[in-house]
Scaffold this motif. Structure first.
Motif, PDB file in Angstrom:
ATOM      1  N   TRP A 116       0.839  -1.195   0.000  1.00  0.00           N
ATOM      2  CA  TRP A 116       0.000   0.000   0.000  1.00  0.00           C
ATOM      3  C   TRP A 116       0.875   1.246   0.000  1.00  0.00           C
ATOM      4  CZ3 TRP A 116      -5.218  -0.201  -0.525  1.00  0.00           C
ATOM      5  CH2 TRP A 116      -5.821  -1.445  -0.332  1.00  0.00           C
ATOM      6  N   TYR A 124      -4.964   5.537   0.466  1.00  0.00           N
ATOM      7  CA  TYR A 124      -3.949   4.490   0.383  1.00  0.00           C
ATOM      8  C   TYR A 124      -4.229   3.707  -0.897  1.00  0.00           C
ATOM      9  CZ  TYR A 124      -2.731   5.429   5.227  1.00  0.00           C
ATOM     10  OH  TYR A 124      -2.331   6.037   6.386  1.00  0.00           O
ATOM     11  N   TYR A 126      -3.456   0.565  -3.458  1.00  0.00           N
ATOM     12  CA  TYR A 126      -2.869  -0.765  -3.553  1.00  0.00           C
ATOM     13  C   TYR A 126      -2.014  -0.779  -4.809  1.00  0.00           C
ATOM     14  CZ  TYR A 126      -2.505  -5.781  -2.815  1.00  0.00           C
ATOM     15  OH  TYR A 126      -2.034  -7.053  -2.548  1.00  0.00           O
ATOM     16  N   LEU A 139      -4.660  -3.722   4.398  1.00  0.00           N
ATOM     17  CA  LEU A 139      -4.166  -2.352   4.544  1.00  0.00           C
ATOM     18  C   LEU A 139      -3.485  -2.246   5.907  1.00  0.00           C
ATOM     19  CD1 LEU A 139      -3.895   0.631   3.738  1.00  0.00           C
ATOM     20  CD2 LEU A 139      -6.145   1.001   4.758  1.00  0.00           C
TER      21      LEU A 139
END
Length: 185
Positions: A116, A124, A126, A139
């Motif tokens: 992340w 955030y 990916y 996360l």
């Protein structure tokens, strides 16, 4: 003579009508319907907690009795149920004291997973595309509360709001930084 010409003209018209009418029997018509269906982006935000050795859904009513220095199991992932997608998550925190007043939320921390990346917009991202039927790595897996929490945090309520969004990867950049079409916040 005029009568013969008239009869021949009528016969010529009849022969022509029969010929044209018979051509209709030699024509053909066909219709084909082609169906093309577009893909879709569908995700599911998954919040779980570890109870002993079992992974269970995070309780809808939350967790109570948390003390300064505690770490609470809260495992946040996104499951992709549609076409391959880029995923991002927004985490918003709020702490309310027992009387409804707002307290600083910097008394908690999260260990963010290696896949992340925190963007300048507060989301955030990916860093890997998520295939249909697959999930992101967490996360975070724990929320840790500071040992510096003073008496003002007694009987407080902590709200952690997690929102996930996804966009297609097909024809949408080679990496998450290039992806377009994110929903407006």
């Amino acid at each position: 003579m005029k009568k013969k010409i008239a009869i021949l003209a009528v016969l010529a018209i009849l022969v022509a009508s029969v010929a044209v009418g018979s051509l209709a029997y030699y024509t053909h018509e066909d219709t084909v319907i082609n169906t093309i269906t577009s893909g879709g982006v569908t995700i599911r935000l998954v919040e779980q907690t570890l109870q002993g050795d079992a992974l269970v859904d995070f309780p809808a009513g939350g967790i109570s009795g948390v003390m300064p220095g505690s770490s609470v199991s809260k495992i946040v992932t996104v499951e992709n149920q549609g076409s391959q997608a880029w995923v991002r998550i927004l985490v918003e925190t709020a702490v309310t004291d027992g009387e409804g007043g707002e307290l600083p939320a910097d008394v908690m921390s999260f260990d963010i997973g290696a896949d992340w990346h925190l963007g300048a917009d507060g989301y955030y991202y990916y860093t890997l595309p998520v295939a249909q039927g697959e999930s992101t790595q967490p996360l975070f897996e724990h929320v840790t509360f500071s040992t510096d929490m003073g008496n003002e945090y007694q009987n407080c309520t902590v709200n952690i709001t997690v929102s996930a969004q996804a966009v297609q990867t097909a024809n949408n950049g080679a990496a998450y930084q290039d992806a377009q079409g994110w929903p407006e916040a």
